[in-house]
Design a protein around this motif. Structure first.
Motif, mmCIF file in Angstrom:
data_model
loop_
_atom_site.group_PDB
_atom_site.id
_atom_site.type_symbol
_atom_site.label_atom_id
_atom_site.label_comp_id
_atom_site.label_asym_id
_atom_site.label_seq_id
_atom_site.Cartn_x
_atom_site.Cartn_y
_atom_site.Cartn_z
ATOM 1 N N VAL A 38 -10.752 8.829 -1.498
ATOM 2 C CA VAL A 38 -9.243 8.760 -0.527
ATOM 3 C C VAL A 38 -9.646 10.409 1.368
ATOM 4 C CG1 VAL A 38 -7.124 9.042 -0.017
ATOM 5 C CG2 VAL A 38 -7.670 7.767 -2.504
ATOM 6 N N VAL A 39 -9.796 9.691 1.793
ATOM 7 C CA VAL A 39 -10.251 10.531 2.767
ATOM 8 C C VAL A 39 -8.866 10.609 3.321
ATOM 9 C CG1 VAL A 39 -11.120 11.045 5.164
ATOM 10 C CG2 VAL A 39 -12.048 9.980 3.264
ATOM 11 N N PRO A 40 -7.744 12.042 3.130
ATOM 12 C CA PRO A 40 -6.471 12.320 4.069
ATOM 13 C C PRO A 40 -6.873 12.112 5.352
ATOM 14 C CG PRO A 40 -6.977 13.880 2.095
ATOM 15 C CD PRO A 40 -8.960 13.890 2.235
ATOM 16 N N GLY A 41 -5.713 11.162 5.587
ATOM 17 C CA GLY A 41 -4.990 11.169 7.318
ATOM 18 C C GLY A 41 -6.277 9.666 7.610
ATOM 19 N N ASP A 42 -8.086 9.311 7.097
ATOM 20 C CA ASP A 42 -8.452 8.729 7.617
ATOM 21 C C ASP A 42 -8.342 7.641 6.782
ATOM 22 O OD1 ASP A 42 -10.233 7.732 8.863
ATOM 23 O OD2 ASP A 42 -11.845 9.556 8.914
ATOM 24 N N ARG A 43 -8.206 6.350 6.756
ATOM 25 C CA ARG A 43 -8.439 5.389 6.455
ATOM 26 C C ARG A 43 -9.062 4.456 5.737
ATOM 27 N NH1 ARG A 43 -3.527 0.641 3.928
ATOM 28 N NH2 ARG A 43 -5.349 -0.931 3.545
ATOM 29 N N ALA A 44 -9.955 4.366 7.459
ATOM 30 C CA ALA A 44 -11.133 3.765 8.145
ATOM 31 C C ALA A 44 -12.782 4.503 7.198
ATOM 32 C CB ALA A 44 -11.605 4.058 9.235
ATOM 33 N N TRP A 67 -7.515 3.412 -0.812
ATOM 34 C CA TRP A 67 -6.319 3.668 -0.695
ATOM 35 C C TRP A 67 -4.844 3.360 -0.965
ATOM 36 C CZ3 TRP A 67 -6.291 6.965 3.881
ATOM 37 C CH2 TRP A 67 -5.096 7.202 4.470
ATOM 38 N N ARG A 68 -3.973 4.964 -1.442
ATOM 39 C CA ARG A 68 -3.079 5.352 -2.307
ATOM 40 C C ARG A 68 -2.185 3.776 -0.820
ATOM 41 N NH1 ARG A 68 -0.295 9.687 -2.564
ATOM 42 N NH2 ARG A 68 -2.095 10.778 -1.831
ATOM 43 N N GLN A 92 10.654 -1.835 -9.443
ATOM 44 C CA GLN A 92 10.643 -0.805 -8.873
ATOM 45 C C GLN A 92 9.415 -0.100 -8.395
ATOM 46 O OE1 GLN A 92 12.406 3.354 -10.571
ATOM 47 N NE2 GLN A 92 12.774 1.903 -12.247
ATOM 48 N N PRO A 93 8.965 0.951 -7.158
ATOM 49 C CA PRO A 93 7.483 0.783 -6.037
ATOM 50 C C PRO A 93 7.402 2.184 -7.143
ATOM 51 C CG PRO A 93 9.811 2.064 -5.417
ATOM 52 C CD PRO A 93 10.223 0.981 -6.023
ATOM 53 N N VAL A 94 5.530 1.575 -6.682
ATOM 54 C CA VAL A 94 4.964 2.003 -7.945
ATOM 55 C C VAL A 94 3.358 2.913 -6.808
ATOM 56 C CG1 VAL A 94 5.500 2.573 -10.420
ATOM 57 C CG2 VAL A 94 3.637 1.053 -8.940
ATOM 58 N N GLN A 95 3.303 3.464 -6.682
ATOM 59 C CA GLN A 95 1.939 4.103 -5.662
ATOM 60 C C GLN A 95 0.446 3.357 -6.570
ATOM 61 O OE1 GLN A 95 1.121 7.414 -3.675
ATOM 62 N NE2 GLN A 95 3.427 7.483 -3.593
ATOM 63 N N THR A 96 -0.465 3.134 -6.043
ATOM 64 C CA THR A 96 -1.806 2.348 -6.535
ATOM 65 C C THR A 96 -2.637 2.314 -5.645
ATOM 66 O OG1 THR A 96 -2.873 0.821 -7.941
ATOM 67 C CG2 THR A 96 -1.756 -0.061 -6.186
ATOM 68 N N TYR A 97 -3.585 2.085 -6.399
ATOM 69 C CA TYR A 97 -4.886 2.866 -5.653
ATOM 70 C C TYR A 97 -5.567 1.050 -4.896
ATOM 71 C CZ TYR A 97 -4.956 7.517 -5.884
ATOM 72 O OH TYR A 97 -4.910 9.738 -6.100
ATOM 73 N N VAL A 98 -5.276 1.001 -3.868
ATOM 74 C CA VAL A 98 -5.663 -0.810 -3.229
ATOM 75 C C VAL A 98 -7.372 -0.067 -2.792
ATOM 76 C CG1 VAL A 98 -5.610 -2.588 -1.370
ATOM 77 C CG2 VAL A 98 -3.365 -0.899 -3.027
ATOM 78 N N TYR A 99 -8.598 -0.856 -3.007
ATOM 79 C CA TYR A 99 -9.686 -0.949 -2.501
ATOM 80 C C TYR A 99 -9.937 -0.831 -1.257
ATOM 81 C CZ TYR A 99 -14.987 -1.695 -2.289
ATOM 82 O OH TYR A 99 -15.772 -1.307 -2.384
ATOM 83 N N ASN A 100 -10.599 -0.122 -0.143
ATOM 84 C CA ASN A 100 -10.369 -0.492 1.315
ATOM 85 C C ASN A 100 -11.903 -0.014 1.613
ATOM 86 O OD1 ASN A 100 -9.354 0.185 3.394
ATOM 87 N ND2 ASN A 100 -9.975 1.779 3.925
ATOM 88 N N ARG A 152 -6.267 15.855 -6.731
ATOM 89 C CA ARG A 152 -7.303 15.495 -7.774
ATOM 90 C C ARG A 152 -7.730 13.837 -7.603
ATOM 91 N NH1 ARG A 152 -4.771 19.169 -10.697
ATOM 92 N NH2 ARG A 152 -4.943 17.671 -12.526
ATOM 93 N N LEU A 153 -6.264 13.031 -7.698
ATOM 94 C CA LEU A 153 -7.141 12.178 -8.026
ATOM 95 C C LEU A 153 -7.548 10.848 -6.758
ATOM 96 C CD1 LEU A 153 -4.150 10.029 -10.287
ATOM 97 C CD2 LEU A 153 -6.945 10.911 -10.976
ATOM 98 N N ASP A 154 -7.460 12.195 -5.469
ATOM 99 C CA ASP A 154 -7.538 11.170 -4.475
ATOM 100 C C ASP A 154 -9.056 11.385 -4.049
ATOM 101 O OD1 ASP A 154 -4.656 9.738 -3.993
ATOM 102 O OD2 ASP A 154 -4.029 11.534 -2.506
ATOM 103 N N GLY A 155 -9.617 12.428 -4.173
ATOM 104 C CA GLY A 155 -11.022 12.823 -4.347
ATOM 105 C C GLY A 155 -11.911 12.147 -5.177
ATOM 106 N N VAL A 156 -11.828 12.086 -6.876
ATOM 107 C CA VAL A 156 -11.406 10.663 -7.351
ATOM 108 C C VAL A 156 -12.274 9.502 -7.002
ATOM 109 C CG1 VAL A 156 -12.175 9.639 -9.613
ATOM 110 C CG2 VAL A 156 -11.323 12.254 -9.729
ATOM 111 N N GLU A 157 -10.960 9.011 -6.212
ATOM 112 C CA GLU A 157 -11.122 7.838 -5.911
ATOM 113 C C GLU A 157 -11.657 8.066 -4.047
ATOM 114 O OE1 GLU A 157 -10.231 5.085 -7.477
ATOM 115 O OE2 GLU A 157 -9.276 6.000 -9.141
#
Length: 130
Positions: free
Chosen positions: A72-78, A83-84, A97-105, A65-70
């Motif tokens: 993110v098009v799954p499988g298509d970074r361009a 991008w997470r 420790q590693p964590v995930q975050t949303y990087v501006y693309n 759901r958050l990917d949609g808010v941000e």
């Protein structure tokens, strides 16, 4: 479950905080990177410096759901707005420790850098609501 670092409008008290309901708060944190004012929200880019935010634990459905808010098009970074990516926690309960975050693309040409990397502090300083 995934550890997710948030740093902008998803944080408590900000415009999209409701999107985080159901996530488990882990603690405050900083990750390496640079933060930019993109208008109604910030964007994190890899680089020198630290970005201040919070880490939450989210399940796969919540993350989708958050990917949609941000944007993110799954499988298509361009085509993705953000991008997470995996980043290391520089300070906080999960330090190292590693964590995930949303990087501006997208390009940040003409966007205002937020040198101290703290979006909440920045919007207070410039007198903006988010």
């Amino acid at each position: 479950m995934t550890y997710l670092f948030i740093y902008g409008t998803l944080m408590p008290g900000l415009r999209l905080e409701a999107e985080m309901h159901g996530a488990r708060f882990v603690g405050p944190a900083q990750v390496p990177g640079r933060l930019f004012d993109l208008g109604r929200y910030p964007g994190l880019l890899p680089g020198d410096g630290h970005v201040t935010g919070e880490v939450y634990e989210v399940d796969d459905a919540h993350l989708a759901r958050l990917d949609g808010v941000e944007g993110v098009v799954p499988g298509d970074r361009a085509e993705s707005h953000y991008w997470r990516e995996v980043v290391p926690v520089a300070s906080g309960p999960l330090q190292g420790q590693p964590v995930q975050t949303y990087v501006y693309n997208r390009p940040v040409d003409g966007c205002t850098p937020i040198p101290h990397g703290d979006y909440r502090r920045y919007i207070r300083e410039v007198g903006r609501e988010s």
